[in-house]
Enzyme design. Structure first.
Site, PDB file in Angstrom:
ATOM      1  N   HIS A 143       0.841  -1.201   0.000  1.00 36.18           N
ATOM      2  CA  HIS A 143       0.000   0.000   0.000  1.00 36.18           C
ATOM      3  C   HIS A 143       0.873   1.246   0.000  1.00 36.18           C
ATOM      4  O   HIS A 143       2.069   1.177   0.271  1.00 36.18           O
ATOM      5  CB  HIS A 143      -0.886   0.024   1.253  1.00 36.18           C
ATOM      6  CG  HIS A 143      -0.105   0.176   2.524  1.00 36.18           C
ATOM      7  ND1 HIS A 143       0.580  -0.871   3.109  1.00 36.18           N
ATOM      8  CD2 HIS A 143       0.144   1.256   3.310  1.00 36.18           C
ATOM      9  CE1 HIS A 143       1.191  -0.440   4.194  1.00 36.18           C
ATOM     10  NE2 HIS A 143       0.950   0.838   4.340  1.00 36.18           N
ATOM     11  N   ASP A 145       0.832   5.217   1.823  1.00 36.51           N
ATOM     12  CA  ASP A 145       0.193   5.882   2.956  1.00 36.51           C
ATOM     13  C   ASP A 145      -0.557   7.122   2.447  1.00 36.51           C
ATOM     14  O   ASP A 145      -0.004   7.903   1.675  1.00 36.51           O
ATOM     15  CB  ASP A 145       1.244   6.311   3.991  1.00 36.51           C
ATOM     16  CG  ASP A 145       1.951   5.103   4.619  1.00 36.51           C
ATOM     17  OD1 ASP A 145       1.393   3.981   4.552  1.00 36.51           O
ATOM     18  OD2 ASP A 145       3.061   5.287   5.163  1.00 36.51           O
ATOM     19  N   HIS A 200       4.839   0.137  -0.210  1.00 37.00           N
ATOM     20  CA  HIS A 200       5.637  -0.688   0.694  1.00 37.00           C
ATOM     21  C   HIS A 200       4.755  -1.769   1.297  1.00 37.00           C
ATOM     22  O   HIS A 200       3.518  -1.718   1.199  1.00 37.00           O
ATOM     23  CB  HIS A 200       6.300   0.177   1.782  1.00 37.00           C
ATOM     24  CG  HIS A 200       5.343   1.079   2.503  1.00 37.00           C
ATOM     25  ND1 HIS A 200       4.820   2.231   1.945  1.00 37.00           N
ATOM     26  CD2 HIS A 200       4.783   0.987   3.727  1.00 37.00           C
ATOM     27  CE1 HIS A 200       3.997   2.801   2.798  1.00 37.00           C
ATOM     28  NE2 HIS A 200       3.954   2.068   3.898  1.00 37.00           N
ATOM     29  N   ARG A 210       8.464  -8.908  14.971  1.00 37.73           N
ATOM     30  CA  ARG A 210       8.796  -7.549  14.549  1.00 37.73           C
ATOM     31  C   ARG A 210       7.835  -6.580  15.212  1.00 37.73           C
ATOM     32  O   ARG A 210       6.620  -6.833  15.276  1.00 37.73           O
ATOM     33  CB  ARG A 210       8.676  -7.449  13.030  1.00 37.73           C
ATOM     34  CG  ARG A 210       8.890  -6.052  12.469  1.00 37.73           C
ATOM     35  CD  ARG A 210       8.755  -6.020  10.952  1.00 37.73           C
ATOM     36  NE  ARG A 210       8.510  -4.682  10.472  1.00 37.73           N
ATOM     37  CZ  ARG A 210       9.453  -3.808  10.159  1.00 37.73           C
ATOM     38  NH1 ARG A 210      10.731  -4.150  10.221  1.00 37.73           N
ATOM     39  NH2 ARG A 210       9.159  -2.588   9.770  1.00 37.73           N
TER      40      ARG A 210
END
Ligand code: GA4
Length: 271
Positions: A143, A145, A200, A210
Site C-alpha cells: 500500500h 500511505d 511498501h 517484529r
C-alpha cells in the site's frame, strides 16, 4: 532515546496479554486494538496492532504506562516529522519553510499513530531468497500511505520492503537506531508529483517478532490538498483534481490496501 525503549517494552508487554485484555483499549474500529483484519474491505495480514489518533485519544486508560510512553514518543516524532518537512521545503526552495509542517502543527491535524506487532510466522517453507525465510507470507499488504509523511521505527527484525518502479521488492534493512521516512499520497499531490508516495509492505519473519511504530502526519480534515502555488512555475498545471483531506481520507478508507487511491483524483488518468 529512553522514551523509545520504554515504549518498546510497554508495547511488547501489551501484545503479550491475552486477547480479551488487549480488546479493552476503549476504542472502536478502526481505532484501538486490531488483529489480522486491516481496514474495512477484507484485507488481512499476519499482524496485530494498536491504532490511535494523536489528538487527545481517550483510549488505553487502563494501560497508563503505555499511554504515557506513547504520548512522549508521539510528541518527539511529530517534532521530527515537522523538521523533515521544513528541510524538504528548503530543498524545494519554497517559502515559508513551515508551509508543510504547519499542517501537522495545527491543532486540528488529523494524524494517526500505529504500533504493529508481527509475531513470528512458523511452518512456512522458504519461498524466496529475499533474506527472510517467509518470502510470501504477508504481514501487512502492499500500500501507499494516504497522509503527508510517515515516520517508522522498528525493532531489529526485517520485514519492511519497498517497491521499485519496475515492480520488484527490496528489503529495508532493520535498524532500530534509524527512522524510515515515507512520503504520503498527500505530499505527492502537494508537490505535484515531484515527491512520490512509494508502495511498501511487510513480509513476516519465521523466527523473530517484529515491532514497528509509525506516526502518520496528516492535515486538518478541511484542508485542500493541492500543489503548493509556490512550486508551480509558468503555466504548469496541477496533475490532480481539487479535493480536501476529508474527501481523500473517506475514499482511501473505503479502498483495498493495494488499490491505487490517487488515480481517482488524477486529472489525466488513462482510465
Ligand atoms: C495505511 C496507512 C495507515 O496504517 C492507515 C491505514 C488504514 C487502516 O489500517 O485502517 C488503511 C490504509 C492505511 C490505507 C487504505 C485503507 C485505510 C487500511 C485500508 C485498507 C491507518 C491509514 O491511514 O491508511
Amino acid at each position: 532515546m529512553e522514551s523509545i525503549s520504554v515504549l518498546e517494552s510497554e508495547a511488547t508487554k501489551f501484545f503479550s496479554l491475552p486477547l480479551c485484555e488487549k480488546q479493552k483499549t476503549g476504542q472502536t474500529q478502526p481505532y484501538g486494538y486490531g488483529h489480522k483484519r486491516i481496514g474495512t474491505q477484507g484485507d488481512v495480514g499476519w499482524v496485530e496492532y494498536l491504532l490511535l489518533t494523536t489528538n487527545q485519544d481517550p483510549s488505553l486508560h487502563s494501560f497508563q504506562t503505555l499511554r504515557v510512553a506513547l504520548n512522549n514518543y508521539m510528541k518527539s516524532v511529530k517534532k521530527m516529522a515537522c523538521e523533515i518537512l521544513e528541510m524538504m521545503a528548503d530543498g524545494l526552495k519554497i517559502q515559508p519553510r513551515n508551509v508543510l509542517s504547519k499542517l501537522l502543527m495545527d491543532e486540528e491535524s488529523d494524524s494517526v499513530f500505529r504500533v504493529n506487532h508481527y509475531p513470528p510466522c512458523p511452518n512456512v517453507q522458504p519461498l524466496s531468497g529475499n533474506g527472510n525465510g517467509n518470502g510470501d507470507v504477508i504481514g501487512f499488504g502492499e500500500h501507499t500511505d494516504p497522509q503527508i509523511i510517515s515516520v517508522l521505527r522498528s525493532n531489529n527484525t526485517s520485514g519492511l520492503q519497498i517497491s521499485l518502479r519496475e515492480g520488484s521488492w527490496i528489503s529495508v534493512p532493520p535498524d532500530q537506531t534509524s527512522f524510515f521516512i515515507n512520503v504520503g499520497d498527500s505530499l505527492q499531490v502537494m508537490t505535484n508529483g515531484r515527491f512520490k508516495s512509494v508502495k511498501h509492505r511487510v513480509v513476516t519473519n519465521s523466527v523473530k517478532s517484529r515491532l514497528s511504530m509509525i506516526y502518520f502526519g496528516g492535515p486538518p480534515l478541511s484542508e485542500k490538498i493541492a500543489p503548493l502555488p509556490s512550486l508551480m512555475r509558468g503555466d504548469q498545471q496541477s496533475l490532480y483534481k481539487e479535493f480536501t483531506w476529508f474527501e481523500y481520507k473517506k475514499s482511501a478508507y473505503n479502498s483495498r490496501l493495494a488499490d491505487n487511491r490517487l488515480i481517482h483524483f488524477e486529472k489525466f488518468a488513462a482510465s
